[in-house]
Design a protein around this motif. Structure first.
Motif, short mmCIF file in Angstrom:
data_model
loop_
_atom_site.label_atom_id
_atom_site.label_comp_id
_atom_site.label_asym_id
_atom_site.label_seq_id
_atom_site.Cartn_x
_atom_site.Cartn_y
_atom_site.Cartn_z
N ASN A 146 0.67 -1.66 0.21
CA ASN A 146 0.00 -0.11 -0.11
C ASN A 146 0.94 1.63 -0.02
O ASN A 146 0.28 2.93 0.57
CB ASN A 146 -1.29 -0.01 1.33
N GLU A 147 2.52 1.21 -0.16
CA GLU A 147 2.91 2.51 -0.24
C GLU A 147 3.17 2.69 -2.02
O GLU A 147 3.37 1.26 -2.74
CB GLU A 147 4.49 1.51 -0.12
N PRO A 148 3.77 3.62 -2.21
CA PRO A 148 3.61 4.40 -4.00
C PRO A 148 4.98 3.64 -4.40
O PRO A 148 6.11 3.20 -3.77
CB PRO A 148 4.15 5.65 -3.98
N LEU A 149 4.82 3.15 -5.71
CA LEU A 149 6.38 2.25 -6.15
C LEU A 149 7.48 2.94 -6.55
O LEU A 149 7.12 4.96 -6.48
CB LEU A 149 5.63 2.18 -7.66
N THR A 150 8.68 3.07 -6.17
CA THR A 150 9.91 4.34 -6.37
C THR A 150 10.74 3.64 -7.44
O THR A 150 10.93 2.64 -7.44
CB THR A 150 10.86 4.03 -5.31
N LEU A 151 10.91 4.75 -9.01
CA LEU A 151 11.72 4.37 -9.32
C LEU A 151 13.55 4.14 -8.89
O LEU A 151 13.76 5.59 -8.58
CB LEU A 151 11.70 5.58 -10.52
N GLU A 152 13.90 2.74 -9.63
CA GLU A 152 15.15 2.90 -8.68
C GLU A 152 15.76 2.18 -9.68
O GLU A 152 15.74 1.27 -10.36
CB GLU A 152 14.38 2.37 -7.48
N GLU A 153 17.37 2.46 -9.87
CA GLU A 153 17.73 2.09 -10.33
C GLU A 153 18.19 0.07 -10.27
O GLU A 153 18.25 -0.09 -8.89
CB GLU A 153 19.62 2.46 -10.41
N VAL A 154 18.72 -0.99 -11.19
CA VAL A 154 18.59 -1.91 -10.93
C VAL A 154 19.35 -2.37 -11.47
O VAL A 154 20.08 -2.03 -12.45
CB VAL A 154 17.74 -2.94 -10.23
N GLN A 155 20.17 -3.69 -11.77
CA GLN A 155 20.78 -4.96 -12.16
C GLN A 155 20.01 -5.25 -12.65
O GLN A 155 19.33 -6.36 -11.47
CB GLN A 155 22.24 -5.50 -11.66
N VAL A 156 19.26 -6.16 -13.90
CA VAL A 156 18.91 -6.94 -14.62
C VAL A 156 19.68 -8.22 -14.88
O VAL A 156 21.03 -7.63 -15.72
CB VAL A 156 18.52 -6.49 -15.65
N SER A 157 19.87 -9.21 -14.05
CA SER A 157 20.57 -10.47 -14.75
C SER A 157 20.68 -10.71 -16.68
O SER A 157 19.91 -10.44 -17.48
CB SER A 157 20.66 -11.46 -14.54
N MET A 199 12.28 -20.60 -11.49
CA MET A 199 12.91 -22.02 -10.24
C MET A 199 13.63 -22.60 -9.48
O MET A 199 13.13 -23.10 -8.87
CB MET A 199 11.88 -22.50 -11.55
N ASP A 200 14.91 -21.67 -10.06
CA ASP A 200 16.04 -22.73 -8.86
C ASP A 200 15.89 -21.41 -8.06
O ASP A 200 17.33 -21.55 -7.25
CB ASP A 200 17.70 -22.82 -9.91
N GLY A 201 14.94 -20.52 -7.64
CA GLY A 201 15.45 -19.83 -6.38
C GLY A 201 16.30 -18.82 -6.77
O GLY A 201 16.22 -17.84 -5.61
N THR A 202 16.54 -18.51 -7.85
CA THR A 202 16.99 -16.95 -8.48
C THR A 202 16.47 -15.90 -9.21
O THR A 202 15.20 -16.23 -9.25
CB THR A 202 18.79 -17.47 -9.69
N VAL A 203 17.09 -14.75 -8.78
CA VAL A 203 16.20 -13.73 -9.04
C VAL A 203 16.63 -12.90 -10.17
O VAL A 203 18.17 -13.27 -10.70
CB VAL A 203 16.87 -12.30 -8.07
N THR A 204 15.75 -12.73 -10.94
CA THR A 204 16.64 -11.62 -12.43
C THR A 204 16.98 -10.10 -11.95
O THR A 204 17.82 -9.27 -12.64
CB THR A 204 15.04 -12.00 -13.50
N MET A 205 16.78 -9.51 -10.66
CA MET A 205 16.95 -7.86 -10.59
C MET A 205 17.44 -7.86 -8.92
O MET A 205 17.20 -8.87 -8.77
CB MET A 205 15.73 -7.14 -10.94
N SER A 206 18.83 -6.73 -9.07
CA SER A 206 19.71 -6.64 -8.14
C SER A 206 19.47 -5.38 -7.45
O SER A 206 19.70 -4.39 -8.92
CB SER A 206 20.33 -8.03 -7.35
N GLY A 211 22.99 -4.14 -5.67
CA GLY A 211 23.69 -4.28 -4.88
C GLY A 211 23.84 -6.00 -4.68
O GLY A 211 23.77 -6.61 -5.20
N ASP A 212 23.73 -6.39 -3.00
CA ASP A 212 23.86 -7.80 -2.28
C ASP A 212 21.93 -8.08 -2.66
O ASP A 212 21.75 -8.36 -1.58
CB ASP A 212 24.92 -7.27 -1.03
N GLU A 213 21.40 -6.24 -2.70
CA GLU A 213 19.92 -6.94 -2.07
C GLU A 213 19.36 -7.33 -2.97
O GLU A 213 18.74 -7.17 -4.62
CB GLU A 213 19.36 -5.56 -2.19
N ASP A 214 18.37 -8.85 -3.34
CA ASP A 214 18.03 -9.16 -4.49
C ASP A 214 16.39 -8.32 -4.47
O ASP A 214 15.73 -7.69 -3.50
CB ASP A 214 17.42 -10.07 -3.62
N VAL A 215 16.17 -7.83 -5.80
CA VAL A 215 14.66 -7.18 -6.36
C VAL A 215 14.27 -8.76 -6.53
O VAL A 215 14.75 -9.52 -7.55
CB VAL A 215 15.36 -6.10 -7.16
N HIS A 216 12.38 -9.21 -6.27
CA HIS A 216 12.18 -10.47 -7.12
C HIS A 216 11.17 -9.76 -7.59
O HIS A 216 10.02 -8.55 -7.97
CB HIS A 216 11.16 -10.64 -6.03
#
Length: 368
Positions: A14-25, A119-126, A128-133
């Motif tokens: 219930n919070e607004p979305l925030t535009l942030e830089e991510v790394q896409v695998s 399916m193997d539990g890895t994420v496509t976005m991150s 730094g060290d934080e996973d982004v789902h």
């Protein structure tokens, strides 16, 4: 090398979305990297934001994406960099139902669309060290770049307005597909459609494609009803103004319509959808009011030969259905663009508000 992207991140319910830089695998085996051009906003995205659909956080939503293939992973042979694609729901392509051309009922539907990881539990976005789902509906298209499965990236002609095509991947596919695939009316049949949001209005267009003689649209918004008429509805009813709505509809299509589509999901509307049909008839419900939602119906309607069914993603095989819809659009027979208002990526929260307050049927984010 990972790709730097800007994504709209949900960090708190219930919070607004925030535009942030991510790394896409980089794309893994069976995946594609897509540079996003457009992304529709759907009710399902809103239910992710409000917590109705529980998601791991932080997450990137978006499941009606359209864009250009940037790179392909190992084993991808039917897509290549430069291809224009519409992104749809994730499906494995191999299970019992995928092999029977019913991928919306894929045995892996939940993990491929809601769990936020591969399916193997890895994420496509991150970050730094934080996973982004970033695997929402196997795409997370509220991002300038996204990873999708080759199975849910549908190639489309390059002469089409790519920035507008994303909603074909879910909402528009759901409404039109439920009519054309699940209900399957024939030339001259009658249908009542309840709820003139993007799904219901797409159902109206689908009913017109099918050649329905009577297409009855029901809503409480006169502007939406006027739009329904412009898209093919032959009769419209404002439910607030008709105390005897069921009888009024049956007066138009006595002794009742052949088919009905509920795109609202409330108990009252589902009952009305049953009550306005003749015997036999088929009624589809696609309106979503939560994962647990009790309804009460009169069994007598079913005993007299009426069928009530739920439908996922229009019971469509997107590989065939989405290109078919684009052909109808190109021929002027499926003007889904009349539902759309575009917004800049930076205006994504305003676009959600427009969808929530009903001022826009189908907001679409257009990326720079």
């Amino acid at each position: 090398m990972p790709t730097t992207a800007t994504a709209a991140i949900l960090r708190e319910v219930n919070e607004p979305l925030t535009l942030e830089e991510v790394q896409v695998s980089d794309p893994a085996e069976g995946e594609v990297l897509v540079k996003m051009v457009g992304a529709g906003i759907c009710h399902t995205d809103a239910t992710g934001i409000d917590g109705t659909i529980p998601l791991p956080l932080p997450s990137v939503l978006g499941h009606e994406g359209s864009g250009i293939v940037e790179a392909v992973g190992e084993g991808v042979t039917d897509l290549a960099p430069g291809d224009h694609v519409v992104l749809t729901f994730g499906h494995c392509g191999d299970c019992k139902y995928c092999s029977r051309d019913r991928p919306a009922y894929c045995e892996m539907f939940a993990p491929l669309n809601y769990f936020g990881t591969r399916m193997d539990g890895t994420v496509t976005m991150s970050q730094g060290d934080e996973d982004v789902h970033g695997c929402f509906f196997s795409q997370s298209s509220f991002s300038t770049y996204a990873i999708a499965l080759a199975t849910n990236a549908i190639k489309v002609d390059k002469d089409l307005p790519l920035e507008l095509l994303g909603p074909l991947g879910c909402g528009i596919q759901t409404g039109s597909g439920t009519v054309l695939n699940a209900l399957n009316p024939q030339q001259g049949d009658s249908i009542a459609i309840f709820g003139m949001g993007g799904v219901g209005l797409s159902g109206v267009m689908g009913a017109k494609l099918a050649g329905c003689e009577q297409i009855i649209a029901v809503d409480i918004n006169d502007e939406r009803l006027a739009l329904a008429r412009s898209l093919g509805a032959t009769h419209t009813f404002n439910a607030k103004e008709h105390k005897d709505l069921v009888w009024d509809i049956m007066g138009v299509a006595a002794p009742g319509v052949d088919f009905a589509l509920d795109a609202v999901g409330t108990n009252e509307v589902i009952r009305q959808a049953l009550e306005v049909t003749r015997s036999p008839a088929r009624i589809a419900t696609v309106g979503f009011q939560g994962l647990q939602h009790d309804i009460t119906i009169d069994q007598g309607h079913l005993l007299l030969g009426r069928e009530l069914c739920g439908v996922i993603e229009g019971d469509a095989n997107p590989k065939d259905f989405i290109p078919a819809l684009t052909r109808h659009y190109a021929d002027g027979e499926f003007p889904f663009d009349k539902l759309i208002k575009t917004y800049k990526f930076s205006e994504i929260n305003e676009a959600f508000e427009a969808a929530h307050n009903g001022s826009v049927v189908k907001p679409v984010i257009v990326f720079d």
